[in-house]
Design a protein around this motif. Structure first.
Motif, PDB file in Angstrom:
ATOM      1  N   GLU A 292      -1.430  -1.752   6.704  1.00  0.00           N
ATOM      2  CA  GLU A 292      -0.304  -1.144   6.514  1.00  0.00           C
ATOM      3  C   GLU A 292       1.089  -2.104   6.284  1.00  0.00           C
ATOM      4  O   GLU A 292       1.770  -1.601   5.423  1.00  0.00           O
ATOM      5  CB  GLU A 292       0.039   0.072   7.461  1.00  0.00           C
ATOM      6  N   VAL A 293       1.114  -2.801   7.179  1.00  0.00           N
ATOM      7  CA  VAL A 293       2.044  -3.919   6.992  1.00  0.00           C
ATOM      8  C   VAL A 293       1.955  -4.706   5.837  1.00  0.00           C
ATOM      9  O   VAL A 293       3.095  -4.968   5.027  1.00  0.00           O
ATOM     10  CB  VAL A 293       2.077  -4.985   8.179  1.00  0.00           C
ATOM     11  N   THR A 294       0.714  -5.042   5.216  1.00  0.00           N
ATOM     12  CA  THR A 294       0.482  -5.823   3.890  1.00  0.00           C
ATOM     13  C   THR A 294       1.064  -4.847   2.941  1.00  0.00           C
ATOM     14  O   THR A 294       1.513  -5.444   1.895  1.00  0.00           O
ATOM     15  CB  THR A 294      -0.779  -6.268   3.956  1.00  0.00           C
ATOM     16  N   LEU A 295       0.713  -3.637   2.795  1.00  0.00           N
ATOM     17  CA  LEU A 295       0.835  -2.737   1.713  1.00  0.00           C
ATOM     18  C   LEU A 295       2.621  -2.678   1.772  1.00  0.00           C
ATOM     19  O   LEU A 295       3.104  -2.621   0.550  1.00  0.00           O
ATOM     20  CB  LEU A 295       0.584  -1.239   2.020  1.00  0.00           C
ATOM     21  N   LEU A 296       3.394  -2.614   2.855  1.00  0.00           N
ATOM     22  CA  LEU A 296       4.800  -2.474   2.802  1.00  0.00           C
ATOM     23  C   LEU A 296       5.434  -3.739   2.262  1.00  0.00           C
ATOM     24  O   LEU A 296       6.474  -3.766   1.780  1.00  0.00           O
ATOM     25  CB  LEU A 296       5.209  -2.418   4.201  1.00  0.00           C
ATOM     26  N   THR A 297       4.628  -4.909   2.350  1.00  0.00           N
ATOM     27  CA  THR A 297       5.421  -5.985   1.817  1.00  0.00           C
ATOM     28  C   THR A 297       4.683  -6.762   0.557  1.00  0.00           C
ATOM     29  O   THR A 297       5.232  -7.928   0.107  1.00  0.00           O
ATOM     30  CB  THR A 297       5.102  -7.217   3.089  1.00  0.00           C
ATOM     31  N   GLU A 298       3.743  -6.056  -0.027  1.00  0.00           N
ATOM     32  CA  GLU A 298       2.894  -6.805  -1.145  1.00  0.00           C
ATOM     33  C   GLU A 298       3.640  -6.775  -2.527  1.00  0.00           C
ATOM     34  O   GLU A 298       3.777  -8.016  -3.043  1.00  0.00           O
ATOM     35  CB  GLU A 298       1.686  -6.144  -1.348  1.00  0.00           C
TER      36      GLU A 298
ATOM     37  N   ASP B 186       0.841 -15.123  -2.140  1.00  0.00           N
ATOM     38  CA  ASP B 186      -0.379 -14.159  -1.856  1.00  0.00           C
ATOM     39  C   ASP B 186      -0.335 -13.982  -0.330  1.00  0.00           C
ATOM     40  O   ASP B 186      -0.088 -14.922   0.441  1.00  0.00           O
ATOM     41  CB  ASP B 186      -1.526 -14.683  -2.455  1.00  0.00           C
ATOM     42  N   ILE B 187      -0.852 -12.647   0.160  1.00  0.00           N
ATOM     43  CA  ILE B 187      -0.938 -12.265   1.444  1.00  0.00           C
ATOM     44  C   ILE B 187      -2.553 -12.208   1.712  1.00  0.00           C
ATOM     45  O   ILE B 187      -2.894 -11.489   1.143  1.00  0.00           O
ATOM     46  CB  ILE B 187       0.001 -11.073   1.716  1.00  0.00           C
ATOM     47  N   HIS B 188      -2.968 -12.938   2.770  1.00  0.00           N
ATOM     48  CA  HIS B 188      -4.320 -12.862   2.906  1.00  0.00           C
ATOM     49  C   HIS B 188      -4.365 -12.468   4.240  1.00  0.00           C
ATOM     50  O   HIS B 188      -4.021 -12.950   5.352  1.00  0.00           O
ATOM     51  CB  HIS B 188      -5.145 -14.164   2.881  1.00  0.00           C
TER      52      HIS B 188
ATOM     53  N   ASN C 110      10.280 -13.613   6.790  1.00  0.00           N
ATOM     54  CA  ASN C 110      10.785 -14.965   7.117  1.00  0.00           C
ATOM     55  C   ASN C 110       9.849 -15.889   6.411  1.00  0.00           C
ATOM     56  O   ASN C 110      10.411 -16.805   5.799  1.00  0.00           O
ATOM     57  CB  ASN C 110      10.787 -15.395   8.520  1.00  0.00           C
ATOM     58  N   ALA C 111       8.564 -15.542   6.284  1.00  0.00           N
ATOM     59  CA  ALA C 111       7.486 -16.598   5.711  1.00  0.00           C
ATOM     60  C   ALA C 111       7.584 -16.362   4.213  1.00  0.00           C
ATOM     61  O   ALA C 111       7.736 -17.501   3.446  1.00  0.00           O
ATOM     62  CB  ALA C 111       6.013 -16.099   5.796  1.00  0.00           C
ATOM     63  N   MET C 112       8.256 -15.283   3.582  1.00  0.00           N
ATOM     64  CA  MET C 112       8.353 -15.178   2.127  1.00  0.00           C
ATOM     65  C   MET C 112       9.741 -15.981   1.815  1.00  0.00           C
ATOM     66  O   MET C 112       9.650 -16.562   0.634  1.00  0.00           O
ATOM     67  CB  MET C 112       8.531 -13.797   1.696  1.00  0.00           C
TER      68      MET C 112
END
Length: 423
Positions: free
Chosen positions: A317-323, A332-334, A360-362
């Motif tokens: 869910e967190v990945t969907l919010l930030t993709e 890319d988020i793995h 922050n990473a982005m």
């Protein structure tokens, strides 16, 4: 003895305050009454009274009071020696006078040494220069600030101190700056920061106030500065809180409208096979409303509302919010999970933490120049009774200044070195 103390203190205090002949005469009269008291007991009473008189004054004023009290003590001791003066020959008179002066001088030196010992162990650095600019006294704290043995400094001029082989370059610059401010511009107070990041308050008492001498006092006020900075920061945060509360209140209205429109679009998204997006958007709007509600209605953080959730579902869910944001920032988020894990957590709070780390990473990846594509690894694995979630990226990192402000509100910067981890 107690009666002597009661009379000694006000008599001494009056002389120190006024310096008049009448008050000095009182010292003579008091000395004639000290019949069965040993000279060392007189000195002890004098020291006790002086300790009370200087307990609430600055160091430079204390030194002046000590010097003035010596005259009082000498006058009293002379009267004490002659209280029962019999008729004697001239030779006997001279002999006793010589002995009396010797005893008085010894008592004076004893008291002087005790007062100097008090000055030596004060928490402020003290240096006394005479009218010719020669250092006549320096205490241990001042020698410690200069990082030079005090015995090698007494008798030196400012120029000789600056040329001292053990004087560090940073301390030399500090002395030159002080000389310019305090002696050329006649500033009485001056604040500076030394090479060890200590905040020092320097005070000068000039010659016209100290019989031609110059008294320099240096006090470490770092703790006071930190308290002052904390109070200033609290004021800023209080003002920021008022502004944020007003903004948060206004944000709730458009969020309600957006939620309504998403509900209307839900059937269309279902036809496109994107109903999951609608569900997540509505859930995030509700979460934002909950955060605003808690911000506006609670003066302290509420207790965590724990519920059991699958870790891989949370990460998905967190990945969907930030993709979408990750694609815009060329990264890319793995996601990697090692087994099916369930945890009992406050989902809203933990989700917010993970979103902050990913953003922050982005930010760090976006700041990297060149053709290298960014990569963020989001992983979870079991560690006994706990689950460890790790965010790893190949961004540029944070400098030390940013790291020192890491927990300031609303600060978004990065950490030193690429390929670093956030546990």
């Amino acid at each position: 003895m107690q009666a002597i103390r009661k009379r000694y203190f006000p008599t001494l205090a009056e002389y120190i305050r006024s310096g008049s002949e009448a008050s000095l005469y009182e010292a003579t009269e008091l000395g004639k009454l000290l019949d069965d008291i040993h000279p060392e007991e007189i000195i002890a009473i004098h020291e006790e009274c002086m300790h009370t008189l200087v307990s609430n004054v600055e160091s430079e004023e204390a030194l002046q009071l000590y010097n003035r009290s010596f005259i009082f003590l000498i006058e009293l001791m002379v009267a004490y020696r002659f209280r029962n003066y019999p008729e004697k020959s001239t030779e006997q008179k001279y002999t006793e006078m010589r002995e009396m002066l010797f005893q008085s001088h010894r008592s004076f030196v004893m008291v002087k040494n005790k007062y100097e010992n008090v000055l030596q162990h004060m928490d402020s650095g003290i240096a006394l220069f005479d009218g010719d600019g020669i250092l006549s006294f320096i205490n241990l704290q001042m020698a410690k600030l200069l990082d030079i043995p005090r015995k090698t400094l007494v008798g030196c001029t400012i120029r000789e101190i600056l040329l001292h082989p053990q004087l560090k370059r940073g301390t030399k610059r500090m002395i030159l700056r002080l000389y310019k401010e305090m002696f050329l511009r006649r500033s009485r107070y001056y604040e500076l920061q030394d090479a060890c990041d200590r905040h020092l308050l320097v005070t000068v008492t000039y010659g016209d106030q100290l019989d031609g001498d110059y008294l320099i006092s240096v006090k470490d006020v770092t703790e006071y500065k930190q308290i002052e900075q904390t109070a200033y920061q609290n004021d800023k945060l209080a003002m920021l809180g008022k502004i944020a509360a007003a903004i948060a209140h206004e944000i709730r209205n458009p969020l309600t409208s957006i939620r309504g429109f998403i509900q209307l679009l839900r059937p269309h998204l279902q036809q496109l096979g994107k109903e999951e997006y609608a569900r997540i958007i509505v859930a995030e709007i509700d979460r934002a409303n909950d955060i605003i509600y808690e911000f506006l209605n609670s003066s302290k953080p509420s207790a965590p509302m724990k519920q059991e959730i699958q870790v891989d579902a949370l990460l998905k869910e967190v990945t969907l919010l930030t993709e979408s944001e990750a694609l815009m920032k060329n990264c890319d988020i793995h996601v990697e999970t090692y087994d099916q894990m369930k945890v009992s957590i406050d989902v809203k709070q933990v989700k917010q933490v993970l979103l902050n780390l990913l953003r922050n990473a982005m930010d760090a990846i976006e700041d990297v120049k060149g053709e290298r594509r960014g990569r963020i690894d989001l992983s979870a694995r079991s560690e006994g009774r706990y689950v460890e979630i790790k965010v790893r990226d190949n961004g540029k990192g944070m400098d030390r200044a940013t790291m020192n402000r890491l927990f300031d509100p609303f600060l978004r910067r990065r950490r030193p070195g690429p390929d670093s981890d956030y546990p």
